[in-house]
Design an enzyme around this catalytic site. Structure first.
Site, short mmCIF file in Angstrom:
data_model
loop_
_atom_site.label_atom_id
_atom_site.label_comp_id
_atom_site.label_asym_id
_atom_site.label_seq_id
_atom_site.Cartn_x
_atom_site.Cartn_y
_atom_site.Cartn_z
N LEU A 256 0.83 -1.21 0.00
CA LEU A 256 0.00 0.00 0.00
C LEU A 256 0.86 1.26 0.00
CD1 LEU A 256 -2.44 -1.81 0.61
CD2 LEU A 256 -3.15 -0.19 2.35
N ARG B 202 -6.21 0.30 9.04
CA ARG B 202 -7.26 -0.29 9.87
C ARG B 202 -7.67 0.74 10.91
NH1 ARG B 202 -7.95 -3.32 6.46
NH2 ARG B 202 -7.94 -5.59 6.41
N GLU C 210 -17.02 -0.87 12.20
CA GLU C 210 -17.54 -0.83 10.84
C GLU C 210 -18.79 -1.70 10.75
OE1 GLU C 210 -14.45 -1.75 8.01
OE2 GLU C 210 -13.10 -0.26 8.86
N HIS D 32 -14.69 1.47 3.64
CA HIS D 32 -13.68 0.40 3.54
C HIS D 32 -13.67 -0.22 2.14
CE1 HIS D 32 -11.29 -2.83 5.93
NE2 HIS D 32 -10.81 -2.64 4.72
#
Ligand code: NDP
Length: 307
Positions: free
Chosen positions: A145, A225, A254, A273
């Protein structure tokens, strides 16, 4: 491992249709089927989004996410279950999502979208818009990422600094700081972007002290996260205007609860997300599974093995 039956757990549905992955893997010399919880014990391997207790009875579990913080590593180990993840595929997707957030803030695009809902013709204040080139982004986490983010932002002319545990240089980053110098690394960056896995060491890595260390006109981005961030501390900083804004794809709870103050804050962009979503996701995961089935056949080590 004798791979006679590979199950695609129905929880992957949140990211792509399970049947699409079944089609993609159809050429494998094993029975491929979409399974619910009752179907798990009859499988040798499972491809999944969520964790289930019954996975401890199969031989190999593949997570369609890079983040595997929801799987109990110790229990996998004790029960001789192999766990592999999907790191390595989310560089371009997340990189472009993060570039999009930064462009929205700098070019005020989110204001235009909001105004359009009200049929309102309203230009930004003369000093609100800016350009990304020549600003600095600090990317915390320099894996798939982080590298994707660094390459995409570098292409837009930003200077990119990385934070990781080791000080080894990483392609795409102008400089690297180690995690013990986090507060120094984020102090003068216009954008701070979090791309670390959630571990015991990174839980609440971004707390009140970290938000204090950041510039008052800095934007914070979390695509890692939710629990890497002390969410109440982030909300306090946003409400006190000691941060300019935030783009958040992940949250401590979430879906983000309807009563979260984050929904109503100015200069906060919320996405559910999905920073890594792409119509190619299913094929990218399929390739990872096929690669490991090949390695299994050759008696080699699993790729992306976590446990
Ligand atoms: P990688 O394993 O490729 O990269 C993780 C990076 O984090 C490494 O560079 C590692 O570097 C660094 N790191 C680990 N621990 C620390 C620490 N304590 N302090 C600083 N750096 C640390 O994973 P990915 O890039 O594929 O994914 C990263 C995370 O992003 C996933 O675990 C997942 O939670 C999240 N994610 C979110 C998505 C979304 O949809 N929003 C999509 C995909 C992933 P070093 O070893 O040098 O410390």
């Amino acid at each position: 491992i004798e791979l006679e039956r590979l199950g695609i757990h129905e929880s992957v549905e949140a990211v792509f249709p399970p049947a699409e992955l079944a089609d993609d893997l159809a050429a494998l010399p094993a029975e491929i089927s979409v399974v619910d919880d009752d179907g798990i014990p009859s499988c040798d391997a499972i491809v999944t989004l969520e964790h289930r207790e019954a996975f401890l009875e199969v031989d190999w579990v593949h997570s369609i996410q890079a983040g595997v913080d929801r799987f109990p590593f110790d229990e996998f180990e004790t029960n001789d279950v192999i766990l592999t993840n999907s790191t390595g595929i989310h560089d371009r997707t997340v990189g472009e999502t993060v570039a999009g957030y930064l462009l929205m803030f700098a070019r005020r695009l989110h204001d235009h979208v909001a105004n359009q809902q009200e049929r309102r013709w309203e230009r930004p204040d003369w000093d609100a818009a800016f350009t990304l080139s020549d600003s600095t982004a600090c990317v915390v986490g320099t894996g798939t990422l982080g590298r994707g983010v660094a390459e995409t932002l570098g292409g837009l002319g930003l200077g990119v600094r990385g934070v990781r545990r080791s000080d080894e240089p990483v392609p795409g980053f102008d400089e690297i700081y180690t995690t013990d110098r986090l507060l120094e690394a984020i102090a003068d960056a216009e954008f701070v972007i979090v791309t670390v896995p959630l571990t015991d060491a990174t839980r609440h890595l971004f707390d009140a002290a970290a938000f204090d260390a950041m510039r008052d006109d800095a934007y914070f981005v979390n695509v890692a996260r939710g629990s890497v961030v002390d969410e109440p501390a982030l909300i306090d900083a946003l409400e006190a205007d000691t941060l300019a804004g935030a783009a958040l794809d992940v949250f401590e709870t979430e879906p983000l609860p309807e009563d979260s103050p984050l929904w109503g804050l100015d200069e906060v962009i919320i996405s559910p997300h999905c920073a890594a979503y792409t119509r190619d996701y299913v094929r990218d995961v399929g390739d990872l599974v096929l690669e490991n089935v090949d390695r299994l056949a050759d008696g080699g080590e699993f790729h992306n093995r976590v446990v």
